[in-house]
Design a protein around this motif. Structure first.
Motif, PDB file in Angstrom:
ATOM      1  N   PHE A 146       0.840  -1.195   0.000  1.00 26.58           N
ATOM      2  CA  PHE A 146       0.000   0.000   0.000  1.00 26.58           C
ATOM      3  C   PHE A 146       0.877   1.248   0.000  1.00 26.58           C
ATOM      4  CE2 PHE A 146      -0.354   1.040   4.697  1.00 26.58           C
ATOM      5  CZ  PHE A 146       0.479   0.020   5.140  1.00 26.58           C
ATOM      6  N   SER A 147       0.236   2.380  -0.284  1.00 28.29           N
ATOM      7  CA  SER A 147       0.990   3.577  -0.665  1.00 28.29           C
ATOM      8  C   SER A 147       1.732   4.225   0.499  1.00 28.29           C
ATOM      9  CB  SER A 147       0.033   4.601  -1.271  1.00 28.29           C
ATOM     10  OG  SER A 147      -0.749   5.146  -0.228  1.00 28.29           O
ATOM     11  N   GLU A 148       2.705   5.047   0.170  1.00 34.22           N
ATOM     12  CA  GLU A 148       3.477   5.750   1.192  1.00 34.22           C
ATOM     13  C   GLU A 148       2.617   6.771   1.935  1.00 34.22           C
ATOM     14  OE1 GLU A 148       7.308   7.170  -0.335  1.00 34.22           O
ATOM     15  OE2 GLU A 148       7.365   5.349  -1.554  1.00 34.22           O
ATOM     16  N   GLN A 149       1.672   7.415   1.214  1.00 36.25           N
ATOM     17  CA  GLN A 149       0.787   8.381   1.875  1.00 36.25           C
ATOM     18  C   GLN A 149       0.022   7.708   3.012  1.00 36.25           C
ATOM     19  OE1 GLN A 149       1.406   7.965  -1.399  1.00 36.25           O
ATOM     20  NE2 GLN A 149      -0.049   9.240  -2.550  1.00 36.25           N
ATOM     21  N   ALA A 150      -0.331   6.440   2.814  1.00 37.06           N
ATOM     22  CA  ALA A 150      -1.130   5.733   3.818  1.00 37.06           C
ATOM     23  C   ALA A 150      -0.239   5.023   4.839  1.00 37.06           C
ATOM     24  CB  ALA A 150      -2.054   4.738   3.138  1.00 37.06           C
ATOM     25  N   GLY A 151       1.065   5.259   4.753  1.00 31.29           N
ATOM     26  CA  GLY A 151       1.967   4.666   5.747  1.00 31.29           C
ATOM     27  C   GLY A 151       2.662   3.408   5.267  1.00 31.29           C
ATOM     28  N   GLY A 152       2.443   3.060   3.994  1.00 32.60           N
ATOM     29  CA  GLY A 152       3.111   1.870   3.464  1.00 32.60           C
ATOM     30  C   GLY A 152       4.401   2.226   2.747  1.00 32.60           C
ATOM     31  N   VAL A 153       4.957   1.234   2.037  1.00 35.78           N
ATOM     32  CA  VAL A 153       6.170   1.499   1.281  1.00 35.78           C
ATOM     33  C   VAL A 153       5.943   1.316  -0.222  1.00 35.78           C
ATOM     34  CG1 VAL A 153       7.715   0.859   3.168  1.00 35.78           C
ATOM     35  CG2 VAL A 153       6.987  -0.889   1.525  1.00 35.78           C
ATOM     36  N   GLY A 154       4.657   1.231  -0.627  1.00 37.08           N
ATOM     37  CA  GLY A 154       4.357   1.001  -2.041  1.00 37.08           C
ATOM     38  C   GLY A 154       4.375  -0.486  -2.352  1.00 37.08           C
ATOM     39  N   GLY A 155       4.427  -0.801  -3.639  1.00 44.77           N
ATOM     40  CA  GLY A 155       4.336  -2.213  -4.038  1.00 44.77           C
ATOM     41  C   GLY A 155       2.883  -2.604  -4.150  1.00 44.77           C
ATOM     42  N   ASP A 156       2.622  -3.773  -4.727  1.00 44.62           N
ATOM     43  CA  ASP A 156       1.233  -4.177  -4.934  1.00 44.62           C
ATOM     44  C   ASP A 156       0.955  -5.554  -4.319  1.00 44.62           C
ATOM     45  OD1 ASP A 156       2.498  -5.926  -6.612  1.00 44.62           O
ATOM     46  OD2 ASP A 156       1.829  -4.974  -8.470  1.00 44.62           O
ATOM     47  N   TYR A 157      -0.236  -6.068  -4.596  1.00 47.16           N
ATOM     48  CA  TYR A 157      -0.608  -7.371  -4.029  1.00 47.16           C
ATOM     49  C   TYR A 157       0.303  -8.487  -4.536  1.00 47.16           C
ATOM     50  CZ  TYR A 157      -4.960  -5.293  -2.312  1.00 47.16           C
ATOM     51  OH  TYR A 157      -5.879  -4.527  -1.659  1.00 47.16           O
ATOM     52  N   ILE A 158       0.776  -8.343  -5.758  1.00 43.03           N
ATOM     53  CA  ILE A 158       1.640  -9.390  -6.310  1.00 43.03           C
ATOM     54  C   ILE A 158       2.945  -9.454  -5.517  1.00 43.03           C
ATOM     55  CG2 ILE A 158       2.878 -10.170  -8.382  1.00 43.03           C
ATOM     56  CD1 ILE A 158       0.638  -8.942 -10.044  1.00 43.03           C
ATOM     57  N   ASP A 159       3.514  -8.302  -5.212  1.00 43.35           N
ATOM     58  CA  ASP A 159       4.718  -8.263  -4.371  1.00 43.35           C
ATOM     59  C   ASP A 159       4.425  -8.893  -3.009  1.00 43.35           C
ATOM     60  OD1 ASP A 159       5.950  -6.783  -6.367  1.00 43.35           O
ATOM     61  OD2 ASP A 159       5.416  -4.863  -5.473  1.00 43.35           O
ATOM     62  N   ALA A 160       3.345  -8.411  -2.395  1.00 45.60           N
ATOM     63  CA  ALA A 160       3.050  -8.831  -1.018  1.00 45.60           C
ATOM     64  C   ALA A 160       2.811 -10.336  -0.929  1.00 45.60           C
ATOM     65  CB  ALA A 160       1.823  -8.074  -0.511  1.00 45.60           C
ATOM     66  N   TYR A 161       2.009 -10.867  -1.858  1.00 45.85           N
ATOM     67  CA  TYR A 161       1.685 -12.295  -1.754  1.00 45.85           C
ATOM     68  C   TYR A 161       2.871 -13.171  -2.143  1.00 45.85           C
ATOM     69  CZ  TYR A 161      -3.113 -11.707  -0.288  1.00 45.85           C
ATOM     70  OH  TYR A 161      -4.220 -11.426   0.457  1.00 45.85           O
ATOM     71  N   ASN A 162       3.770 -12.655  -2.970  1.00 43.92           N
ATOM     72  CA  ASN A 162       4.974 -13.439  -3.250  1.00 43.92           C
ATOM     73  C   ASN A 162       5.909 -13.449  -2.043  1.00 43.92           C
ATOM     74  OD1 ASN A 162       5.138 -14.786  -5.954  1.00 43.92           O
ATOM     75  ND2 ASN A 162       4.346 -12.786  -6.557  1.00 43.92           N
ATOM     76  N   ILE A 163       5.887 -12.378  -1.272  1.00 42.40           N
ATOM     77  CA  ILE A 163       6.633 -12.375  -0.004  1.00 42.40           C
ATOM     78  C   ILE A 163       6.021 -13.410   0.954  1.00 42.40           C
ATOM     79  CG2 ILE A 163       7.007 -11.000   2.095  1.00 42.40           C
ATOM     80  CD1 ILE A 163       7.617  -8.635   0.233  1.00 42.40           C
ATOM     81  N   LEU A 164       4.693 -13.474   0.974  1.00 37.56           N
ATOM     82  CA  LEU A 164       4.040 -14.460   1.850  1.00 37.56           C
ATOM     83  C   LEU A 164       4.348 -15.891   1.410  1.00 37.56           C
ATOM     84  CD1 LEU A 164       0.643 -12.656   2.512  1.00 37.56           C
ATOM     85  CD2 LEU A 164       2.530 -13.032   4.121  1.00 37.56           C
ATOM     86  N   LYS A 165       4.481 -16.087   0.100  1.00 36.55           N
ATOM     87  CA  LYS A 165       4.889 -17.405  -0.399  1.00 36.55           C
ATOM     88  C   LYS A 165       6.247 -17.783   0.206  1.00 36.55           C
ATOM     89  CE  LYS A 165       3.691 -17.780  -4.971  1.00 36.55           C
ATOM     90  NZ  LYS A 165       4.122 -17.505  -6.347  1.00 36.55           N
TER      91      LYS A 165
END
Lengths: 360, 384
Positions: free
Chosen positions: A51-70
Motif C-alpha cells: 500500500f501507498s506511502e501516503q497511507a503509511g506503506g512502502v508502495g508495491g502491490d498485491y503481487i509483491d506482497a503475496y509473493n513475499i508471503l509465499k
C-alpha cells in the motif's frame, strides 16, 4: 508486480534464509518471540508492502506482497507477517495508521465485540478465538458495534485476557477476551463491517494459500535432496519407480498450488477475486495433505523425527489448510452462489472470469 | 532451483470477443442439429463436414503464417478456440492431429515444398493426418519400433505396421516414425526418421480395431513395400526421434487433456441447479478447483510453447494431472446423481456418464501413459 520486484524478492529471501533456521523455528514454538527478525523485516519495509506511502506503506502491490508471503511459508517464518500486512491494508482503507509494530486481527463476523462511548474513552466487551500470535502482540485490529453503528479500532492487548492455544504447527492461536474494560484514548473508525470482515477473510485465505504453496516448494526441495542422498539396495532412492511417482506427485501438486495462487493473486490485483480466492484456497488446501503425505512416505522414519526439519513444513500445511476456510467451507460458499437463478454458467465462470454472486 | 512457475495468462478484449464469436457459432450449430455434445469428442467424434466448416471459418491452423493458409493468430487465441470446441463436445477428431501437431511439425522441420503443399489443405479442413507411432511390440517403449524404410529409386520402401492409430481410416496421410538405419541396441534413439505416407498408396492396409464400446476410431495399419518419394521425408534423415519428441509437448499439454469429460460436468451442474440441490452442487464443486487450476496451468504451457521454451517436463506433468482429473469427474458423477449409465439411453446424463466411464481407460494411456509421464517428471526435477 512492482518495478523492483526481483530486488524485493531477493532481499526478502536472504533475510528469511539467514534468520529462519531450524533452531529459530524450534525456539519459536517453545515460547520465544524473534524480535530481532521482526526488526529486520520492519527496517527493510517488508511489513509495510502493498500500500501507498501516503497511507503509511512502502508502495508495491498485491503481487509483491503475496509473493513475499509465499516465501514466508517456505521458511515457516514465525511472526504474523500475513496478519500485519492485511491488518495494515484494511486499517489504511478506513483511514488509520499502524506503524512498525507487529499486529494481529479479528475482523470476522463471528467475533462479537461491542463498544460503549464513555466520552474520554470506550468500554469494550467481547471475545475472539484462534487469534494468531496474540500473546506476543501489543495491538489487535477488531471491529464491533457502537450504538448500532459498526466501527473498527486498533486496541491495546494489555487490556485483554489472553488464553494461549496453538494450532498443530505450534503457532499461537489464542483466545482474546475483553471483559467490559475501559480503554482511554482509543480512536474508532466507522466501517462497513460486512465488507471489512469479508475482505479480511478473503485476503487471509489467499495468504494461507500462498504460504502453503511456499511450504510445498520447500517440502519438495527437501524430498529431492533426500531422494538423491539416501541409498537403499545400493541405489539412490530416486532410481526406484515407486519413489519417482512420489516425486512426480509432489512436483505436480506443487506446480498446481503455485499456479492456483498466482492466478488468484493476479485476479485480486485486477480487483476481482470472489471466485478465484475460494478456488485457490480449495485447491491448495486439498493438495497440501497429499504433498505432506507423499513427502513423509518418501522420507521414511527420519522425516517423522523432531530433529529433521520436514515437520516444520508439513505441520504448517496440515494447520493452514483448515484456517481461513477449508475446502468444505469455500465449497459451500460457491455452491450457494452457483444455485442462484441468475448466476452465470460454470463455463462462463471459468472462462469469462465472471464472478459468482457470493451470498452470505 | 526448479522452475515450477508458469505464466498467468490474461485475455484482451479482442480475445474475449473472439470467444463470444466461437460460442455463438457453436450454439447455432447445436441448435441446427449439426452435432450432439459428447464426451471425448476430440478422439471419437469425427465429422468431415464439421471440420470443413471450421476450415472455412479460418479455425484450423489459425496460428500459422498466412502464406501457408494460416491466420497468424496467437497461441492463446488457438487455446480459446480449442477449449470452446471441447467444452461444447463438438466433433473435431478428423482434423485434430493435423491442426495440433502435424502443422507445427511442418513449420519447424518441413521443406518449403511440403509447407506449400500440405498446410493450405490442412487449414481448409480438407486434409487429415494420423500419427503412426506405436507398434505391436513397441508401446510405452517407443524406441523399440521396427517398421523400416529402405532406400529405393527416388525414395523409400516402407515395411512394417503401426497400431492404435486414431483416425487412420479417415486420414489422407500418416506421419510414420520408422527406422531408416538398422536397430542398434547401444543407440536406440538413433536412425529413425519421419516419413509422410499417402494412405491411398499401394501396399497400405488399414484394419479397424474396435474400441471396447464397439466404436471405431483406432486402427492397425500395415505397410507392404509402400513407396514414399524422397520429398516426403520430414526434416533430417535419422532425426526422427528428436523431431517426434518435440511434437509431444503440443500433444500433452492442451485442453483435451483436461476437458474430455467436461460435457458431463456441465450437465451435472445444470441438473443440480434445476433441482436446487445445494448439497449435490457442493459435492460437484469439489471438482472445480482442480479444473480451474489445470486450465490455468495448461494456458501457461501454451504461452511457454509460443515463446519457444522447453516444456517437455511441464507438459508431461500437466497431462498426468489433467487426465487423472478427467477420470475423477466420471467417478464422482455416479455418486452425486444416481443414474444407470447407458450409451443408448434417451437421458443425456446417462449417455455422458457412459461415454466418460467407457472412454476413461484411454485418458491415462494415450499420448504417454501415466507411468511414463511420471518418470519424465521425476527425472526432470531430479536433474534440475
Amino acid at each position: 508486480m512492482s518495478e523492483s520486484y526481483e530486488l524485493i524478492m531477493d532481499s526478502t529471501n536472504k533475510i528469511f534464509k539467514h534468520y529462519c533456521t531450524k533452531e529459530l523455528l524450534d525456539r519459536a514454538e517453545n515460547g520465544h518471540w524473534p524480535q530481532e527478525l521482526w526488526d529486520v523485516l520492519a527496517e527493510a519495509g517488508i511489513i509495510s508492502i502493498g500500500f501507498s506511502e501516503q497511507a503509511g506503506g512502502v508502495g508495491g502491490d498485491y503481487i509483491d506482497a503475496y509473493n513475499i508471503l509465499k516465501l514466508a511459508g517456505k521458511y515457516g517464518v514465525p511472526v504474523p507477517l500475513a496478519e500485519t500486512l492485511i491488518g495494515k491494508w484494511l486499517f489504511a482503507e478506513v483511514g488509520g495508521q499502524v506503524g512498525d509494530i507487529p499486529l494481529t486481527l479479528a475482523l470476522q463476523n463471528d467475533s462479537n465485540f461491542s463498544f460503549v462511548d464513555e466520552g474520554d474513552g470506550y468500554t469494550l466487551g467481547g471475545s475472539a478465538s484462534a487469534v494468531p500470535w496474540a500473546r506476543y502482540m501489543e495491538q489487535i485490529l477488531i471491529c464491533g458495534d457502537l450504538n448500532g453503528k459498526q466501527v473498527a479500532a486498533l486496541v491495546p492487548l494489555a487490556h485483554a485476557e489472553i488464553r494461549e492455544e496453538n494450532n498443530i504447527a505450534a503457532e499461537p492461536r489464542d483466545s482474546v477476551i475483553f471483559s467490559q474494560v475501559k480503554i482511554d484514548g482509543l480512536t474508532v473508525y466507522q466501517v462497513d463491517s460486512v465488507l471489512i470482515s469479508e475482505k479480511s477473510l478473503y485476503y487471509l485465505a489467499l495468504a494461507k494459500a500462498a504460504m502453503m504453496a511456499g511450504a510445498a516448494e520447500r517440502v519438495m526441495e527437501l524430498s529431492l535432496f533426500y531422494a538423491n542422498e539416501r541409498q537403499q539396495f545400493g541405489r539412490s532412492l530416486h532410481r526406484f519407480q515407486g519413489i519417482q511417482h512420489h516425486i512426480a506427485s509432489l512436483a505436480g501438486e506443487t506446480v498446481a498450488c503455485i499456479t492456483a495462487v498466482n492466478t488468484a493473486v493476479q485476479a485480486l490485483q485486477d480487483g476481482q477475486y470472489k471466485t478465484e480466492i475460494p478456488l485457490a484456497k480449495m485447491k491448495v488446501s486439498a493438495a497440501s495433505g497429499k504433498i505432506a503425505m507423499a513427502a513423509h512416505q518418501l522420507h521414511g522414519a527420519i522425516g517423522m523425527t523432531y530433529e529433521h526439519s520436514l515437520h516444520h513444513l508439513t505441520r504448517r500445511l496440515w494447520s493452514w489448510r483448515d484456517e481461513s476456510g477449508n475446502e468444505s467451507y469455500w465449497g459451500s460458499v460457491l455452491a450457494k452462489s452457483l444455485i442462484e437463478k441468475n448466476s452465470p454458467t460454470l463455463w462462463e465462470v471459468l472462462t469469462d472470469e465472471q464472478n459468482l454472486l457470493i451470498v452470505d | 532451483m526448479i522452475k515450477l512457475e508458469l505464466p498467468v495468462v490474461k485475455f484482451s478484449q479482442d480475445q474475449k470477443d473472439f470467444r463470444a464469436t466461437i460460442r455463438s457459432f457453436l450454439q447455432n450449430e447445436r441448435l441446427a442439429g449439426t452435432f450432439e455434445s459428447k464426451c471425448d469428442s476430440w478422439l471419437s467424434g469425427d465429422s468431415i463436414e464439421f471440420s470443413r466448416k471450421l476450415g472455412q471459418k479460418g479455425w484450423i491452423g489459425m496460428t500459422w503464417p498466412q502464406e501457408y493458409g494460416g491466420g497468424e493468430r496467437s497461441a492463446i487465441e488457438r487455446y480459446i478456440l480449442t477449449e470452446e470446441l471441447l467444452a461444447a463436445g463438438a466433433p473435431v477428431a478428423a482434423h485434430w492431429f493435423a491442426d495440433r501437431q502435424t502443422g507445427p511439425l511442418f513449420l519447424k522441420y518441413g521443406s518449403e515444398e511440403q509447407k506449400q503443399f500440405f498446410l493450405p489443405q490442412i487449414a481448409k479442413g480438407e486434409c487429415f493426418f494420423s500419427i503412426g507411432l506405436s507398434e505391436p511390440n513397441a508401446g510405452s517403449d517407443l524406441a523399440a519400433i521396427r517398421t523400416k524404410a529402405e532406400r529405393t529409386d527416388g525414395g523409400w520402401l516402407i515395411n512394417g505396421s503401426k497400431i492404435w492409430t486414431s483416425g487412420a481410416h479417415i486420414s489422407h496421410y500418416m506421419i510414420v516414425l520408422c527406422r531408416t538405419s538398422p536397430y542398434d541396441q547401444n543407440q536406440r534413439h538413433a536412425g529413425m526418421s519421419q516419413l509422410i505416407v499417402d494412405m491411398k498408396e499401394k501396399g497400405v492396409t488399414v484394419r479397424p480395431i474396435q474400441f471396447l464400446t464397439g466404436e471405431h476410431h483406432f486402427n492397425e495399419v500395415f505397410f507392404e513395400n509402400v513407396f514414399v518419394p524422397d520429398n516426403r521425408l520430414i526434416g533430417t534423415e535419422g532425426n526422427g526421434w528428436k523431431q517426434g519428441m518435440a511434437e509431444l509437448a503440443y500433444e500433452r499439454s492442451g485442453p483435451e487433456r483436461i476437458l474430455s469429460t467436461y460435457p458431463l460436468l456441465e450437465e451435472m451442474i445444470h441438473i443440480l441447479r434445476e433441482n436446487e440441490d445445494e448439497a449435490g452442487l457442493k459435492e460437484t464443486i469439489a471438482l472445480l478447483p482442480d479444473l480451474w487450476t489445470l486450465r490455468n496451468m495448461s494456458m501457461g504451457v501454451a504461452k511457454y510453447l509460443e515463446e519457444g521454451q522447453d516444456v517437455n517436463m511441464i507438459a508431461a506433468l500437466v497431462k498426468d494431472l489433467g487426465t487423472v482429473f478427467e477420470t475423477n469427474v466420471a467417478e464422482k458423477a455416479r455418486l452425486i446423481i444416481s443414474r444407470i449409465p447407458s450409451m443408448s439411453s434417451n437421458d443425456r446424463l446417462s449417455r455422458l456418464m457412459a461415454q466418460s466411464i467407457l472412454h476413461g481407460p484411454g485418458f491415462t494411456l494415450r499420448g504417454g501413459t501415466t507411468e511414463i509421464l511420471r518418470g519424465i517428471v521425476a527425472k526432470g526435477v531430479v536433474a534440475q
